[in-house]
Motif scaffolding. Structure first.
Motif, PDB file in Angstrom:
ATOM      1  N   PRO A 210      45.463 -13.516  21.930  1.00 28.31           N
ATOM      2  CA  PRO A 210      44.511 -12.720  21.321  1.00 28.31           C
ATOM      3  C   PRO A 210      44.972 -11.194  21.418  1.00 28.31           C
ATOM      4  CG  PRO A 210      43.522 -14.246  22.780  1.00 28.31           C
ATOM      5  CD  PRO A 210      44.916 -14.583  22.914  1.00 28.31           C
ATOM      6  N   VAL A 211      44.532 -10.358  19.844  1.00 27.78           N
ATOM      7  CA  VAL A 211      45.098  -9.040  19.928  1.00 27.78           C
ATOM      8  C   VAL A 211      43.875  -8.522  19.091  1.00 27.78           C
ATOM      9  CG1 VAL A 211      46.654  -7.063  18.721  1.00 27.78           C
ATOM     10  CG2 VAL A 211      47.308  -9.477  19.597  1.00 27.78           C
ATOM     11  N   ASN A 212      42.672  -7.485  19.681  1.00 26.11           N
ATOM     12  CA  ASN A 212      42.123  -7.262  18.946  1.00 26.11           C
ATOM     13  C   ASN A 212      42.427  -5.842  18.398  1.00 26.11           C
ATOM     14  OD1 ASN A 212      40.218  -7.416  21.301  1.00 26.11           O
ATOM     15  ND2 ASN A 212      40.385  -5.522  21.891  1.00 26.11           N
ATOM     16  N   LEU A 213      42.045  -6.162  16.671  1.00 24.01           N
ATOM     17  CA  LEU A 213      42.379  -5.170  15.678  1.00 24.01           C
ATOM     18  C   LEU A 213      40.574  -4.698  15.051  1.00 24.01           C
ATOM     19  CD1 LEU A 213      44.141  -7.591  13.325  1.00 24.01           C
ATOM     20  CD2 LEU A 213      45.215  -6.047  14.630  1.00 24.01           C
ATOM     21  N   GLY A 214      40.621  -3.480  15.527  1.00 26.39           N
ATOM     22  CA  GLY A 214      39.011  -2.718  14.847  1.00 26.39           C
ATOM     23  C   GLY A 214      39.658  -1.289  15.507  1.00 26.39           C
ATOM     24  N   ASN A 215      38.225  -0.720  15.254  1.00 28.94           N
ATOM     25  CA  ASN A 215      39.114   0.899  15.099  1.00 28.94           C
ATOM     26  C   ASN A 215      37.726   1.237  16.719  1.00 28.94           C
ATOM     27  OD1 ASN A 215      38.623   4.042  15.199  1.00 28.94           O
ATOM     28  ND2 ASN A 215      38.290   3.398  12.375  1.00 28.94           N
ATOM     29  N   PRO A 216      38.214   1.784  17.263  1.00 29.01           N
ATOM     30  CA  PRO A 216      38.088   1.782  18.760  1.00 29.01           C
ATOM     31  C   PRO A 216      36.892   3.503  18.750  1.00 29.01           C
ATOM     32  CG  PRO A 216      40.299   2.857  18.531  1.00 29.01           C
ATOM     33  CD  PRO A 216      39.925   2.764  17.809  1.00 29.01           C
ATOM     34  N   CYS A 217      36.547   4.043  17.484  1.00 27.61           N
ATOM     35  CA  CYS A 217      35.747   4.954  17.444  1.00 27.61           C
ATOM     36  C   CYS A 217      34.131   4.416  17.263  1.00 27.61           C
ATOM     37  CB  CYS A 217      36.309   5.873  15.938  1.00 27.61           C
ATOM     38  SG  CYS A 217      34.986   7.236  15.930  1.00 27.61           S
ATOM     39  N   GLU A 218      33.502   5.531  18.019  1.00 27.10           N
ATOM     40  CA  GLU A 218      32.545   4.193  18.933  1.00 27.10           C
ATOM     41  C   GLU A 218      31.041   4.648  18.160  1.00 27.10           C
ATOM     42  OE1 GLU A 218      30.692   1.463  22.707  1.00 27.10           O
ATOM     43  OE2 GLU A 218      31.923   3.141  22.842  1.00 27.10           O
ATOM     44  N   PHE A 219      30.427   4.581  17.487  1.00 27.15           N
ATOM     45  CA  PHE A 219      28.743   5.216  17.053  1.00 27.15           C
ATOM     46  C   PHE A 219      28.128   4.146  17.492  1.00 27.15           C
ATOM     47  CE2 PHE A 219      32.041   5.736  14.241  1.00 27.15           C
ATOM     48  CZ  PHE A 219      32.196   7.257  13.568  1.00 27.15           C
ATOM     49  N   HIS A 220      26.980   4.951  17.982  1.00 25.34           N
ATOM     50  CA  HIS A 220      25.500   4.134  17.824  1.00 25.34           C
ATOM     51  C   HIS A 220      24.989   4.235  16.824  1.00 25.34           C
ATOM     52  CE1 HIS A 220      25.475   6.512  21.720  1.00 25.34           C
ATOM     53  NE2 HIS A 220      24.792   5.233  21.543  1.00 25.34           N
ATOM     54  N   VAL A 221      24.097   3.204  16.335  1.00 26.65           N
ATOM     55  CA  VAL A 221      23.412   2.825  14.978  1.00 26.65           C
ATOM     56  C   VAL A 221      23.002   3.656  14.350  1.00 26.65           C
ATOM     57  CG1 VAL A 221      22.562   1.179  13.955  1.00 26.65           C
ATOM     58  CG2 VAL A 221      23.686   0.301  15.735  1.00 26.65           C
ATOM     59  N   ASN A 222      22.263   4.599  15.467  1.00 28.12           N
ATOM     60  CA  ASN A 222      21.415   5.561  14.626  1.00 28.12           C
ATOM     61  C   ASN A 222      22.137   6.787  13.711  1.00 28.12           C
ATOM     62  OD1 ASN A 222      19.079   5.171  15.608  1.00 28.12           O
ATOM     63  ND2 ASN A 222      18.659   5.772  17.781  1.00 28.12           N
ATOM     64  N   GLU A 223      23.155   6.480  14.291  1.00 26.37           N
ATOM     65  CA  GLU A 223      24.314   7.832  14.224  1.00 26.37           C
ATOM     66  C   GLU A 223      24.634   7.155  12.792  1.00 26.37           C
ATOM     67  OE1 GLU A 223      28.416  10.398  15.880  1.00 26.37           O
ATOM     68  OE2 GLU A 223      26.860   9.139  16.855  1.00 26.37           O
ATOM     69  N   ILE A 224      24.993   5.796  12.714  1.00 24.91           N
ATOM     70  CA  ILE A 224      25.886   5.475  11.728  1.00 24.91           C
ATOM     71  C   ILE A 224      24.468   5.847  10.330  1.00 24.91           C
ATOM     72  CG2 ILE A 224      26.405   2.867  10.315  1.00 24.91           C
ATOM     73  CD1 ILE A 224      27.716   2.828  13.148  1.00 24.91           C
ATOM     74  N   ALA A 225      23.357   4.629  10.490  1.00 28.94           N
ATOM     75  CA  ALA A 225      22.719   5.213   9.479  1.00 28.94           C
ATOM     76  C   ALA A 225      22.117   7.094   9.119  1.00 28.94           C
ATOM     77  CB  ALA A 225      20.993   5.450  10.292  1.00 28.94           C
ATOM     78  N   ARG A 226      22.258   7.886   9.814  1.00 28.72           N
ATOM     79  CA  ARG A 226      22.478   9.696   9.377  1.00 28.72           C
ATOM     80  C   ARG A 226      23.815   9.579   8.682  1.00 28.72           C
ATOM     81  NH1 ARG A 226      20.382   9.979  14.625  1.00 28.72           N
ATOM     82  NH2 ARG A 226      22.262  11.137  15.258  1.00 28.72           N
ATOM     83  N   ILE A 227      24.979   9.141   8.743  1.00 29.90           N
ATOM     84  CA  ILE A 227      25.368   9.182   8.277  1.00 29.90           C
ATOM     85  C   ILE A 227      25.656   8.215   7.123  1.00 29.90           C
ATOM     86  CG2 ILE A 227      27.995   9.188   8.177  1.00 29.90           C
ATOM     87  CD1 ILE A 227      28.504   8.852  11.285  1.00 29.90           C
ATOM     88  N   VAL A 228      25.611   7.826   6.688  1.00 30.88           N
ATOM     89  CA  VAL A 228      25.366   6.655   5.724  1.00 30.88           C
ATOM     90  C   VAL A 228      24.544   7.727   4.694  1.00 30.88           C
ATOM     91  CG1 VAL A 228      24.646   4.344   4.672  1.00 30.88           C
ATOM     92  CG2 VAL A 228      25.633   4.463   6.292  1.00 30.88           C
TER      93      VAL A 228
END
Length: 296
Positions: A210-228
């Motif tokens: 198996p190989v992980n495919l994703g972006n390792p830049c991690e955000f708290h969900v609160n931060e995602i809400a503010r950015i959006v």
């Protein structure tokens, strides 16, 4: 190219621009039933299964059947045709992880009898079947563990964090966070993911692991809400609701294997990926077909 979909969650409008192409064929079919295709096949991408929690929990038995019967049918087809097959697995095989970031060697902490189990355990079982077909029958396999992905052509009612937040922000509705918002997500733009899937499929050195495919830049969900909210120029309030059962506290990929074996890593920041994503959802909510070019 032969595209197979039962349209349980997919939409024909997503491939409307391809339907008239002489090298493209669409078949409406459910992979829990065997699939017969005449002629040679070189590659099989098994991307079947609802990935949105509200949608895969709607019919958990069918979700599990899609994961297990679906991959069995696709592996049978791959074996008959001598084709290489790639399984779209998921970061959900790690469950609610006790370590972060999650490397492929981490075996996970998955609840076998929770509301997410049909998907989490279904994908884990699919990986097992992939491994067994490789070991026992020599089928050429690739396994991609996909972390949270977003981008144009997502269903506005998808139910995942980016689609929820963007549609709520654009509609002026409260942006709803389940739990305290301190859980983390790592968000990969769909074009980066597609590049990774193709690189994995065509790699001669990645092998069956198996190989992980994703972006390792991690955000708290609160931060995602503010950015959006800011990106949408929205004044929607941010509200909190009860945390979903088995919702993982952390989600972040260790992509060391993908870097080494595929020379792959994401190149699109969350802010950059939001621009076409928001434009798409704005068009969807306004009933206008957006200009997407090569987006998929």
């Amino acid at each position: 190219m032969i595209c197979v979909d039962n349209l349980q969650t997919g939409r024909l409008r997503n491939i409307a621009h391809l339907l008239g192409h002489p090298a493209f064929e669409y078949r409406q079919h459910d992979v829990i039933a065997p699939l017969e295709i005449a002629g040679p096949i070189d590659r099989i991408y098994n991307l079947a299964c609802a990935a949105s929690p509200p949608k895969y929990q709607r019919d958990p038995i069918h979700t599990f059947q899609t994961c297990v019967l679906g991959i069995l049918n696709m592996l049978d087809l791959a074996e008959r045709k001598g084709a290489r097959i790639l399984q779209a697995s998921t970061s959900e095989v790690y469950g609610d992880p006790e370590i972060s970031p999650q490397p492929e060697g981490y075996r996970g902490a998955v609840n076998t009898v929770g509301p997410r189990s049909c998907y989490d355990e279904g994908k884990r079982a699919a990986e097992t079947v992939m491994h067994d077909f490789h070991e026992a029958r020599g089928v050429d396999i690739r396994i991609a563990r996909i972390f949270n992905t977003y981008g144009p052509r997502m269903d506005p009612g998808d139910g995942r964090v980016v689609s929820n937040f963007v549609t709520q922000a654009l509609s002026g509705k409260p942006i709803t966070i389940y739990g305290d918002g301190m859980q983390t997500r790592s968000l990969c733009f769909m074009k980066d993911l597609i590049t990774g899937l193709i690189a994995l499929m065509e790699s001669q050195s990645a092998g069956p692991e198996p190989v992980n495919l994703g972006n390792p830049c991690e955000f708290h969900v609160n931060e995602i809400a503010r950015i959006v909210r800011e990106a949408c120029a929205s004044h929607s309030p941010i509200v909190h609701s009860k945390r979903s059962t088995d919702d993982p506290h952390q989600r972040c990929p260790d992509i060391g294997r993908a870097k080494a074996a595929l020379s792959w890593e994401p190149t699109t920041s969350f802010a950059e990926g939001l621009i076409p994503t928001i434009a798409y959802f704005r068009s969807e909510l306004g009933g206008v077909e957006p200009e997407l070019g090569g987006a998929a």
